[in-house]
Scaffold this motif. Structure first.
Motif, PDB file in Angstrom:
ATOM      1  N   ARG A   1      -9.142  -5.319 -24.492  1.00 48.98           N
ATOM      2  CA  ARG A   1      -8.570  -5.192 -23.145  1.00 48.98           C
ATOM      3  C   ARG A   1      -7.787  -6.410 -22.691  1.00 48.98           C
ATOM      4  N   PHE A   2      -8.034  -7.570 -23.319  1.00 51.91           N
ATOM      5  CA  PHE A   2      -7.299  -8.764 -22.926  1.00 51.91           C
ATOM      6  C   PHE A   2      -6.507  -9.363 -24.090  1.00 51.91           C
ATOM      7  N   LYS A   3      -6.378  -8.616 -25.191  1.00 52.94           N
ATOM      8  CA  LYS A   3      -5.592  -9.098 -26.330  1.00 52.94           C
ATOM      9  C   LYS A   3      -4.122  -8.735 -26.100  1.00 52.94           C
ATOM     10  N   PRO A   4      -3.238  -9.724 -25.963  1.00 56.35           N
ATOM     11  CA  PRO A   4      -1.824  -9.423 -25.694  1.00 56.35           C
ATOM     12  C   PRO A   4      -1.072  -8.954 -26.937  1.00 56.35           C
ATOM     13  N   VAL A   5      -0.169  -8.004 -26.744  1.00 53.33           N
ATOM     14  CA  VAL A   5       0.715  -7.555 -27.820  1.00 53.33           C
ATOM     15  C   VAL A   5       2.147  -7.538 -27.295  1.00 53.33           C
ATOM     16  N   ASP A   6       3.089  -7.629 -28.184  1.00 53.95           N
ATOM     17  CA  ASP A   6       4.495  -7.767 -27.790  1.00 53.95           C
ATOM     18  C   ASP A   6       5.242  -6.440 -27.695  1.00 53.95           C
ATOM     19  N   ILE A   7       4.549  -5.362 -27.369  1.00 53.70           N
ATOM     20  CA  ILE A   7       5.259  -4.089 -27.228  1.00 53.70           C
ATOM     21  C   ILE A   7       6.012  -4.070 -25.898  1.00 53.70           C
ATOM     22  N   GLN A   8       7.164  -3.381 -25.905  1.00 53.80           N
ATOM     23  CA  GLN A   8       7.932  -3.205 -24.689  1.00 53.80           C
ATOM     24  C   GLN A   8       7.232  -2.171 -23.814  1.00 53.80           C
ATOM     25  N   PHE A   9       7.166  -2.421 -22.532  1.00 56.30           N
ATOM     26  CA  PHE A   9       6.543  -1.443 -21.648  1.00 56.30           C
ATOM     27  C   PHE A   9       7.239  -1.429 -20.297  1.00 56.30           C
ATOM     28  N   THR A  10       7.112  -0.291 -19.630  1.00 61.84           N
ATOM     29  CA  THR A  10       7.670  -0.116 -18.299  1.00 61.84           C
ATOM     30  C   THR A  10       6.604  -0.459 -17.275  1.00 61.84           C
ATOM     31  N   LYS A  11       6.927  -1.317 -16.345  1.00 62.72           N
ATOM     32  CA  LYS A  11       5.949  -1.712 -15.338  1.00 62.72           C
ATOM     33  C   LYS A  11       5.601  -0.532 -14.433  1.00 62.72           C
ATOM     34  N   PRO A  12       4.371  -0.487 -13.946  1.00 59.86           N
ATOM     35  CA  PRO A  12       3.969   0.653 -13.105  1.00 59.86           C
ATOM     36  C   PRO A  12       4.703   0.685 -11.770  1.00 59.86           C
ATOM     37  N   ASN A  13       5.030   1.887 -11.332  1.00 60.19           N
ATOM     38  CA  ASN A  13       5.619   2.102 -10.017  1.00 60.19           C
ATOM     39  C   ASN A  13       4.487   2.515  -9.078  1.00 60.19           C
ATOM     40  N   TRP A  14       4.051   1.592  -8.237  1.00 61.00           N
ATOM     41  CA  TRP A  14       2.877   1.850  -7.407  1.00 61.00           C
ATOM     42  C   TRP A  14       3.143   2.864  -6.308  1.00 61.00           C
ATOM     43  N   ASP A  15       4.380   3.252  -6.123  1.00 65.57           N
ATOM     44  CA  ASP A  15       4.667   4.327  -5.171  1.00 65.57           C
ATOM     45  C   ASP A  15       4.206   5.669  -5.727  1.00 65.57           C
ATOM     46  N   ASN A  16       4.043   5.745  -7.049  1.00 63.73           N
ATOM     47  CA  ASN A  16       3.681   7.005  -7.691  1.00 63.73           C
ATOM     48  C   ASN A  16       2.295   6.980  -8.336  1.00 63.73           C
ATOM     49  N   ILE A  17       1.569   5.889  -8.150  1.00 65.92           N
ATOM     50  CA  ILE A  17       0.249   5.752  -8.762  1.00 65.92           C
ATOM     51  C   ILE A  17      -0.783   5.525  -7.673  1.00 65.92           C
ATOM     52  N   MET A  18      -1.849   6.290  -7.684  1.00 65.13           N
ATOM     53  CA  MET A  18      -2.894   6.142  -6.683  1.00 65.13           C
ATOM     54  C   MET A  18      -3.589   4.791  -6.825  1.00 65.13           C
ATOM     55  N   THR A  19      -3.659   4.068  -5.728  1.00 66.48           N
ATOM     56  CA  THR A  19      -4.346   2.779  -5.691  1.00 66.48           C
ATOM     57  C   THR A  19      -4.753   2.500  -4.256  1.00 66.48           C
ATOM     58  N   LYS A  20      -5.688   1.621  -4.079  1.00 72.44           N
ATOM     59  CA  LYS A  20      -6.122   1.251  -2.738  1.00 72.44           C
ATOM     60  C   LYS A  20      -4.963   0.630  -1.971  1.00 72.44           C
ATOM     61  N   ARG A  21      -4.777   1.054  -0.718  1.00 73.78           N
ATOM     62  CA  ARG A  21      -3.712   0.516   0.127  1.00 73.78           C
ATOM     63  C   ARG A  21      -4.309  -0.349   1.229  1.00 73.78           C
ATOM     64  N   ASP A  22      -3.478  -1.199   1.791  1.00 72.01           N
ATOM     65  CA  ASP A  22      -3.942  -2.056   2.881  1.00 72.01           C
ATOM     66  C   ASP A  22      -4.382  -1.236   4.084  1.00 72.01           C
ATOM     67  N   LYS A  23      -3.705  -0.101   4.282  1.00 75.61           N
ATOM     68  CA  LYS A  23      -4.009   0.744   5.432  1.00 75.61           C
ATOM     69  C   LYS A  23      -3.826   2.203   5.041  1.00 75.61           C
ATOM     70  N   SER A  24      -4.757   3.043   5.472  1.00 77.16           N
ATOM     71  CA  SER A  24      -4.658   4.474   5.196  1.00 77.16           C
ATOM     72  C   SER A  24      -3.427   5.054   5.880  1.00 77.16           C
ATOM     73  N   ALA A  25      -2.796   6.019   5.231  1.00 83.69           N
ATOM     74  CA  ALA A  25      -1.585   6.627   5.783  1.00 83.69           C
ATOM     75  C   ALA A  25      -1.861   7.364   7.087  1.00 83.69           C
ATOM     76  N   MET A  26      -3.086   7.905   7.236  1.00 83.08           N
ATOM     77  CA  MET A  26      -3.434   8.698   8.422  1.00 83.08           C
ATOM     78  C   MET A  26      -4.922   8.595   8.695  1.00 83.08           C
ATOM     79  N   SER A  27      -5.300   9.034   9.882  1.00 82.49           N
ATOM     80  CA  SER A  27      -6.719   9.183  10.204  1.00 82.49           C
ATOM     81  C   SER A  27      -7.206  10.491   9.569  1.00 82.49           C
ATOM     82  N   GLU A  28      -8.519  10.705   9.558  1.00 83.71           N
ATOM     83  CA  GLU A  28      -9.064  11.943   8.983  1.00 83.71           C
ATOM     84  C   GLU A  28      -8.556  13.162   9.742  1.00 83.71           C
TER      85      GLU A  28
END
Length: 210
Positions: free
Chosen positions: A40-67
């Protein structure tokens, strides 16, 4: 071909054969072993596309809406789709993602922490774990796509979303009939809802604003 933990080495060999080369231990792809926690922490030199956090579920600073707002928005989505008779996949995915993120792990922080340990390179496992050893995020070097690995909390949250959405569709079908989908306007649905919740008193008129 879908890459899994069990067939990654086979995939790497296939790529080498396609280019007429023997397996080379210095080849970045050959050094990868998808899903291998020890790498999990061994680096390799493969080319990769960085994640687009607009399209990946992750914790946000603030919820988009109330329940309450989420519930109203989910019902509104079901009403609009019932009115048009068409599924709005983009709107569904966005709202479902926003709803689910209220219980999501901080995948962005997990990714950034791993990247600091690998010097900004992809790890040989092409996967990211939280501090408790739970899989949270993976990268497919063949398609260059990222995938959020759902937690039990996210699965449970998704069931809440689906329940609200399906219950509203069922209510609309019951009220307007099975064959009314795509024939009743969204304006009419909203008017009927307002009329049902705001009954006029005797001798008064009902003023509905949409």
């Amino acid at each position: 071909m879908q890459i899994t933990r069990d067939n990654y080495s086979q995939y790497a060999n296939m790529v080498q054969q396609m280019f007429g080369n023997k397996k080379n231990s210095n080849n970045p792809l050959a050094q990868c072993d998808y899903g291998n926690f020890a790498l999990r922490f061994k680096p390799v030199d493969i080319q990769f596309t960085k994640p687009n956090w607009d399209n990946i579920m992750t914790k946000r600073d603030k919820s988009a809406m109330s329940e309450e707002e989420f519930e109203a928005a989910i019902k509104e989505l079901a009403q609009k789709e019932f009115a048009t008779g068409k599924r709005d996949d983009a709107a569904y995915r966005k709202l479902c993602m926003q709803h689910g993120e209220t219980v999501s792990p901080d995948r962005k922080a997990i990714y950034e922490s791993s990247m600091r340990k690998t010097g900004g390179k992809m790890n040989a496992a092409c996967m990211f774990w939280d501090n408790n050893g739970n899989k949270t995020l993976s990268y497919n070097p063949e398609s260059r796509n990222w995938k959020a690995i759902s937690t039990e909390e996210e699965f449970a949250r998704a069931r809440v979303f689906t329940s609200i959405y399906n219950d509203e569709l069922a209510r609309l079908k019951k009220e307007y009939g099975e064959n009314a989908k795509g024939t009743v306007s969204y304006h009419q649905i909203q008017s009927d809802l307002a009329a049902g919740t705001k009954a006029p008193s005797s001798g008064s008129t009902l003023d509905i604003q949409i």
